[in-house]
Motif scaffolding. Sequence first.
Motif, PDB file in Angstrom:
ATOM      1  N   UNK A  16       0.844  -1.199   0.000  1.00 13.19           N
ATOM      2  CA  UNK A  16       0.000   0.000   0.000  1.00 13.19           C
ATOM      3  C   UNK A  16       0.881   1.252   0.000  1.00 13.19           C
ATOM      4  N   UNK A  17       1.896   1.272   0.849  1.00  7.60           N
ATOM      5  CA  UNK A  17       2.784   2.435   0.930  1.00  7.60           C
ATOM      6  C   UNK A  17       3.500   2.685  -0.394  1.00  7.60           C
ATOM      7  N   UNK A  18       3.971   1.625  -1.031  1.00  7.19           N
ATOM      8  CA  UNK A  18       4.665   1.777  -2.307  1.00  7.19           C
ATOM      9  C   UNK A  18       3.727   2.288  -3.396  1.00  7.19           C
ATOM     10  N   UNK A  19       2.483   1.857  -3.363  1.00  2.00           N
ATOM     11  CA  UNK A  19       1.540   2.310  -4.383  1.00  2.00           C
ATOM     12  C   UNK A  19       1.199   3.787  -4.217  1.00  2.00           C
ATOM     13  N   UNK A  20       1.339   4.316  -3.019  1.00  3.42           N
ATOM     14  CA  UNK A  20       1.009   5.719  -2.758  1.00  3.42           C
ATOM     15  C   UNK A  20       2.221   6.645  -2.803  1.00  3.42           C
ATOM     16  N   UNK A  25       5.027  13.373  -3.716  1.00  2.00           N
ATOM     17  CA  UNK A  25       5.844  14.518  -4.097  1.00  2.00           C
ATOM     18  C   UNK A  25       5.066  15.749  -4.480  1.00  2.00           C
ATOM     19  N   UNK A  26       4.213  15.635  -5.443  1.00  2.00           N
ATOM     20  CA  UNK A  26       3.465  16.816  -5.891  1.00  2.00           C
ATOM     21  C   UNK A  26       2.453  17.263  -4.852  1.00  2.00           C
ATOM     22  N   UNK A  27       1.858  16.329  -4.144  1.00  2.00           N
ATOM     23  CA  UNK A  27       0.883  16.679  -3.110  1.00  2.00           C
ATOM     24  C   UNK A  27       1.561  17.438  -1.980  1.00  2.00           C
ATOM     25  N   UNK A  28       2.696  16.950  -1.517  1.00  2.00           N
ATOM     26  CA  UNK A  28       3.411  17.637  -0.444  1.00  2.00           C
ATOM     27  C   UNK A  28       3.898  19.008  -0.898  1.00  2.00           C
ATOM     28  N   UNK A  29       4.321  19.094  -2.144  1.00  2.00           N
ATOM     29  CA  UNK A  29       4.752  20.386  -2.669  1.00  2.00           C
ATOM     30  C   UNK A  29       3.627  21.400  -2.653  1.00  2.00           C
TER      31      UNK A  29
END
Length: 51
Positions: A16-20, A25-29
């Motif tokens: 699950x973590x790898x799929x997300x 990156x773009x969300x945190x940015x």
Amino acid sequence: MTSAPEEEVRATALDVAQSLSGKAGSTLGTIKSRLYTEVLATLRDTTNPLG
């Protein structure tokens, strides 16, 4: 009710973590740029760089 073995839970959590992870990156940015709008504007100001 029986619980899943620790190895199975860990494997599922990693999948699950790898799929997300690619989405982070773009969300945190976006979150950071909205959270620190004023700070970023000051840092980008070339006419008065010290604010």
